[in-house]
Every structure is written in C-alpha cells, then in structure tokens.
Design an enzyme around this catalytic site. Structure first.
Site, PDB file in Angstrom:
ATOM      1  CE  LYS A  22     -10.248   2.945   0.684  1.00  0.00           C
ATOM      2  NZ  LYS A  22      -9.028   3.698  -0.670  1.00  0.00           N
ATOM      3  CG  ASN A  23      -6.394   0.404   1.118  1.00  0.00           C
ATOM      4  OD1 ASN A  23      -7.061   0.979   0.857  1.00  0.00           O
ATOM      5  ND2 ASN A  23      -5.302   1.187   2.113  1.00  0.00           N
ATOM      6  CB  CYS A 126      -7.246  11.559   0.293  1.00  0.00           C
ATOM      7  SG  CYS A 126      -8.612  10.355   0.537  1.00  0.00           S
ATOM      8  NE  ARG A 131      -1.645  10.034  -1.509  1.00  0.00           N
ATOM      9  CZ  ARG A 131      -2.911   8.857  -1.623  1.00  0.00           C
ATOM     10  NH1 ARG A 131      -2.199   7.975  -1.305  1.00  0.00           N
ATOM     11  NH2 ARG A 131      -4.254   9.001  -1.593  1.00  0.00           N
ATOM     12  CG  ASP A 317      -4.971   4.057   5.640  1.00  0.00           C
ATOM     13  OD1 ASP A 317      -4.179   5.276   4.984  1.00  0.00           O
ATOM     14  OD2 ASP A 317      -4.928   3.281   4.929  1.00  0.00           O
ATOM     15  NE  ARG A 409     -12.582   7.589  -2.109  1.00  0.00           N
ATOM     16  CZ  ARG A 409     -11.059   8.422  -2.087  1.00  0.00           C
ATOM     17  NH1 ARG A 409     -10.898   9.565  -1.854  1.00  0.00           N
ATOM     18  NH2 ARG A 409     -10.233   7.176  -2.028  1.00  0.00           N
TER      19      ARG A 409
HETATM   20  C1  UD1 Z   1      -2.303   3.145   0.076  1.00  0.00           C
HETATM   21  C2  UD1 Z   1      -3.325   2.404   0.914  1.00  0.00           C
HETATM   22  C3  UD1 Z   1      -3.514   3.875   1.523  1.00  0.00           C
HETATM   23  C4  UD1 Z   1      -3.152   3.802   2.815  1.00  0.00           C
HETATM   24  C5  UD1 Z   1      -0.955   4.343   1.912  1.00  0.00           C
HETATM   25  C6  UD1 Z   1      -0.326   3.885   3.373  1.00  0.00           C
HETATM   26  C7  UD1 Z   1      -4.858   2.261  -1.164  1.00  0.00           C
HETATM   27  C8  UD1 Z   1      -5.620   1.907  -1.709  1.00  0.00           C
HETATM   28  N1  UD1 Z   1      -4.756   2.749  -0.722  1.00  0.00           N
HETATM   29  O1  UD1 Z   1      -1.913   4.535   0.032  1.00  0.00           O
HETATM   30  O2  UD1 Z   1      -5.024   4.005   2.362  1.00  0.00           O
HETATM   31  O3  UD1 Z   1      -2.962   5.493   3.091  1.00  0.00           O
HETATM   32  O4  UD1 Z   1      -1.464   2.904   1.297  1.00  0.00           O
HETATM   33  O5  UD1 Z   1       0.052   2.555   3.471  1.00  0.00           O
HETATM   34  O6  UD1 Z   1      -3.874   0.342  -0.965  1.00  0.00           O
HETATM   35  N2  UD1 Z   1       5.452   7.836  -2.484  1.00  0.00           N
HETATM   36  C9  UD1 Z   1       6.219   8.403  -3.355  1.00  0.00           C
HETATM   37  N3  UD1 Z   1       6.267   8.170  -4.829  1.00  0.00           N
HETATM   38  C10 UD1 Z   1       5.429   7.487  -5.709  1.00  0.00           C
HETATM   39  C11 UD1 Z   1       4.527   6.488  -4.842  1.00  0.00           C
HETATM   40  C12 UD1 Z   1       3.916   7.077  -3.828  1.00  0.00           C
HETATM   41  O7  UD1 Z   1       6.732   9.510  -3.010  1.00  0.00           O
HETATM   42  O8  UD1 Z   1       5.609   6.540  -6.469  1.00  0.00           O
HETATM   43  C13 UD1 Z   1       5.250   7.987  -1.510  1.00  0.00           C
HETATM   44  C14 UD1 Z   1       4.182   8.563  -1.384  1.00  0.00           C
HETATM   45  O9  UD1 Z   1       3.570   9.924  -0.977  1.00  0.00           O
HETATM   46  C15 UD1 Z   1       4.031   8.056   0.431  1.00  0.00           C
HETATM   47  C16 UD1 Z   1       4.467   6.826   0.627  1.00  0.00           C
HETATM   48  O10 UD1 Z   1       5.385   6.852  -0.429  1.00  0.00           O
HETATM   49  O11 UD1 Z   1       4.313   9.443   0.926  1.00  0.00           O
HETATM   50  C17 UD1 Z   1       3.934   5.704   0.970  1.00  0.00           C
HETATM   51  O12 UD1 Z   1       2.446   5.987   0.134  1.00  0.00           O
HETATM   52  P1  UD1 Z   1       1.975   4.502  -0.519  1.00  0.00           P
HETATM   53  O13 UD1 Z   1       2.331   2.899  -0.371  1.00  0.00           O
HETATM   54  O14 UD1 Z   1       2.548   5.033  -2.033  1.00  0.00           O
HETATM   55  O15 UD1 Z   1       0.278   4.780  -0.841  1.00  0.00           O
HETATM   56  P2  UD1 Z   1      -0.663   4.371  -1.378  1.00  0.00           P
HETATM   57  O16 UD1 Z   1      -0.241   3.050  -2.120  1.00  0.00           O
HETATM   58  O17 UD1 Z   1      -1.052   5.540  -2.025  1.00  0.00           O
END
Ligand code: UD1
Length: 430
Positions: A22-23, A126, A131, A317, A409
């Site tokens: 999915k990711n 989620c 985030r 995850d 999902r």
């Molecule tokens: C992706 C994955 C999700 C996984 C996560 C971490 C997909 C579709 N989803 O989510 O399944 O759990 O990576 O491996 O691929 N953060 C900030 N500012 C930002 C962006 C992120 O502070 O602008 C923080 C987030 O709150 C979190 C951390 O960075 O604490 C990691 O998040 P991120 O790697 O961005 O996760 P996703 O891309 O949302």
C-alpha cells in the site's frame, strides 16, 4: 459496519500470498501526475485507500484503467492499472477527498512541479498523533514555492518558470515529505540534494519509477538523494514491491499461533530488522526461492525489547502487531515508540484479551501471559486493528473485532488469506 468474528487456537499452516505494498502503490499512483504520458503499475493491491486515491486523481483529470487478468496469473497477483494524466484540469485537492487519507496530501509535490500551482486541503488519516506538514512546506519553500494557508488549504505557487533546485536538509526523517519533495524536484530547474531523506523500500520503489519515467536521480536507497531536474517525464511500466508490513504481520501471526507458513513473494531484506527481532523471540525464519518461511513449533515465545525507528530500523507499522506477540511471551518486554506519539491506542483493546501492558510515555512494558482469552474489541487505526486480529487468532474462544473499515484500508483479503491457513475467521456484515 462490518465486523470480524474469529475463534482462536488454530495453528496457521499453508501459504499466504503477499500483496503489493500500500505504502508504495499510493505514491507511485501520485507520481503519474508528473507526466502527460501513461504510467502502468503492476501488482496494485485492492484496498480502500487505493480506491480513495483513485477518486482524488480522477478529480485532477487522471484517466484510470484496470486491466484484466493475464495468462498464468494466479489470484495472489494484484491489479495492473494505468494512470494517464494527459491534462491536469484541476489543481485543487478538496477537503472531502483529502481528509480521509493523509497520503493524498502528497499530490502537492507533482501538481506544483508540473502545473506550477496547487491548492491542497490539510490532511486527515489515522489518528496517531498530530502529524503536521511542516517538513513538506519547508521543502517546497526551499524549492522556491510561495506558500499560504487559506481556509484549511495549503495554497502553493511556484516561481515564474517553475521550481528551482537547491540543497534541502530535513531536520527530521519523514517518509511523506521525502516522497513529495523527491517528486517535485524531478521537474525543478537545476540540481536538488535531499539530505536526511527517508530510505524506506517504498521510497526506492518510487525513485526507481521516476528514473524509469526519465528522471535523473542518484543515491537511491541512501540518506542523500541527488536529483537533476529535467524538462518533462514520460510514461513507464513499474511493479509495486511486495508489502513488508503485511509480511511482518503474517510472520507475527504465525509466531503467535505456532505452525508453518510460507509468505509467498515476501522480500526479507525489506524487513530485516523486524525479522532479526522475531528470530530472537524463538521463531524460525527461512528465506526460500518463493518467499519467506515462518515456523514455530511448540517452544515458548521469548520476550525481546524493541524500539521503533525509520528504515532500516524496526518499523512503527509493526509495533502494534509485535506488542500482541509479546503479550504471550514468557517474560517481560519493553517497546519504545519513537516515531509517533499516541500510537498506543491498541493497548486498551489488547487489555480486553487479558494482556498485561503498562504505558509510561513512549514506553510500553508488557508482561507476557501463557494464554489470552477472546474478547469484543474495537479497531482504532490501521495497524492497531490487525494486532487485534492476530491476538484473537491465538486467544482461547471467540473474538469479535468491530469497526474493521480500517483493516480494509490496508490489508487485502485478510480473512480469506488467514482462513486458507486454518484460521477460523469470518466477516460478519453489519
Ligand atoms: C508513512 C507511512 C506510515 C508509516 C510512517 C512512518 C505511507 C502512506 N504511510 O507515513 O504507514 O507509519 O511513514 O514509517 O507511506 N512529521 C512532522 N512533520 C512533517 C511530516 C512528518 O513532524 O511535516 C512527523 C510525523 O508526525 C511523525 C514522523 O514525522 O512523527 C514520521 O512521519 P512520516 O514519516 O512523515 O510518516 P508518513 O509519511 O505520514
């Protein structure tokens, strides 16, 4: 709302085909926005999140086609789909579409790169912490974009002539921000260097797709990606990698119930840290030509401490699923969740099975028990939901998991794959 009813106690024995990730599928689909030519993706999983992103892409003007089966394909193979963004008719991604899934925010990168403007609703998804999107905005601004927040929307404009390459050092590793800025940089003028980039296998899948589309990227698979901008990208055909989180989830299910399962198509190198931890718990893991064999025969589950980290560390995850496994270990273990705050919603639900878990800030302490009891539980987020299913598979008696839309999902044919390996599990229509 549908529920899952299961009766625990059966060992898992047989083969489970691993679906496309999915990711990886979601950002690959989004990459189609970068080119006026068609992008063909093989092995796209049949998931609610994929459907949701189709709606968003269609709203931008992308034509989407699902191809029929091919000779020799078995039912474990995902969909072959074409995404054709010949003309982007709308650069707005509206709230009612984006709020359902966080990854849809990532369209902002390609839209801005190709159309020089984008208006994208702040995301949902989620409820596992706040985030924010600060890292995305930091990266886009560095590429020269002007950013405003207006009425819950991020309104982004590229400078005249388009985005401009530069060096961007992310203060924190983010999967989504890496995908987004990587995609945007492919069409920027000049060279972009992304430091402290995420290096998850899904990033590599997307980077290799972009290269197949004509992008110039070096450092793929490392913490530093260098992108030399090109004028335009062309069509390509790309395979979605197998889902490492699904792989790890079924490995933990087999570890918990005991038995012998072949995870067909799994790529062990994509979840080596999780497999190393699983091996320490006493599970036998054998890479085979067709995938990964997981066996646990009779011996108890040893407690092991885990800390979640960006790739190549132990994935957040798989944290909930590993916690489910540790509830039946023969000792005390600790999990430290370092990626997301508030990713322990499954703790209260696992307690309904009789699990003994104490949470103190980032750390959960799990005191294993020889046996869980079946229970009525509620799915909270995507990965938490599946931890309840695997706890139920090992618990004595009946378990009902309510609110399972989260499972749809991210997990393709979950009940079907498990019941073929001997689990007593069924979906009950709500
Ligand atoms: C992706 C994955 C999700 C996984 C996560 C971490 C997909 C579709 N989803 O989510 O399944 O759990 O990576 O491996 O691929 N953060 C900030 N500012 C930002 C962006 C992120 O502070 O602008 C923080 C987030 O709150 C979190 C951390 O960075 O604490 C990691 O998040 P991120 O790697 O961005 O996760 P996703 O891309 O949302």
């Amino acid at each position: 709302m549908d529920r899952i009813r299961l009766v625990g106690g059966n060992e898992l024995r047989g083969e489970i085909p691993i679906s496309g990730a999915k990711n990886a599928a979601l950002p690959l689909m989004i990459a189609s926005l970068l080119s006026a030519e068609p992008l063909v993706l093989n092995n796209v999983p049949r998931l609610a999140d994929v459907k949701q992103l189709e709606r968003i892409l269609e709203n931008h003007g992308v034509d989407i086609a699902v191809h029929g089966r091919r000779r020799g394909e078995d039912e474990g193979v995902g969909q072959r789909m074409t995404f054709h963004a010949a003309d982007i008719v709308d650069t707005t991604a509206p709230y009612d579409l984006v709020s359902k899934m966080r990854a849809s925010f990532w369209v902002i990168g390609p839209l801005l790169a190709r159309c020089h403007e984008a208006r994208v609703s702040l995301p949902g998804g989620c409820a596992i912490g706040t985030r924010p999107v600060d890292l995305f905005l930091y990266g886009l601004k560095a590429l020269g974009a002007e950013i405003d927040i207006d009425d819950g929307y991020v309104v982004a404009k590229a400078p005249k002539g388009g985005l401009v390459g530069t060096t961007i050092s992310f203060p924190k590793v983010s999967v989504g921000a890496t995908h987004t800025i990587l995609m945007a940089a492919t069409l920027a003028r000049g060279t972009t260097v992304l430091e402290n980039a995420a290096q998850e296998p899904e990033i590599t899948n997307v980077a290799e797709c972009l290269v197949a589309m004509g992008a110039k990227i070096s450092g793929i698979g490392t913490r530093t990606l260098t992108i030399e901008g090109v004028e335009k990208l062309h069509g390509a055909t790309v395979d979605v990698i197998p889902d490492r989180i699904e792989t790890g989830t079924f490995a933990m299910a087999a570890a918990m119930t005991g038995g012998d399962v072949l995870l067909k198509g799994a790529r062990p190198e994509h979840l080596q840290s999780a497999l190393d931890i699983l091996a320490q718990t006493g599970v036998e893991l054998t890479p085979e030509a067709g995938g990964l064999r997981v066996r646990r025969n009779g011996n108890g589950i040893r407690p092991v401490d885990v800390e979640t980290e960006p790739f190549p560390g132990f994935p957040t995850d798989l944290q909930a699923q590993f916690m489910a496994l540790m509830t039946m270990s023969n000792g005390v273990s600790q999990i430290r969740e370092t990626i997301f705050e508030n990713r322990y919603m499954h703790v209260a639900e696992l307690a309904r099975f009789g699990a003994d878990i104490a949470v103190n800030g980032q750390v959960a302490t799990i005191t294993g028990k020889p046996q869980l009891r079946g229970a009525q539980v509620m799915a909270t987020d995507l990965r938490a939901s599946v931890s309840l299913v695997i706890a139920g598979l090992a618990a004595r008696g009946e378990t009902v998991v309510n609110r399972i839309y989260h499972l749809d999902r991210g997990f393709e044919r979950l009940e079907d794959k498990l019941s073929r390996c001997g689990a007593e599990i069924e979906r009950v229509a709500g």
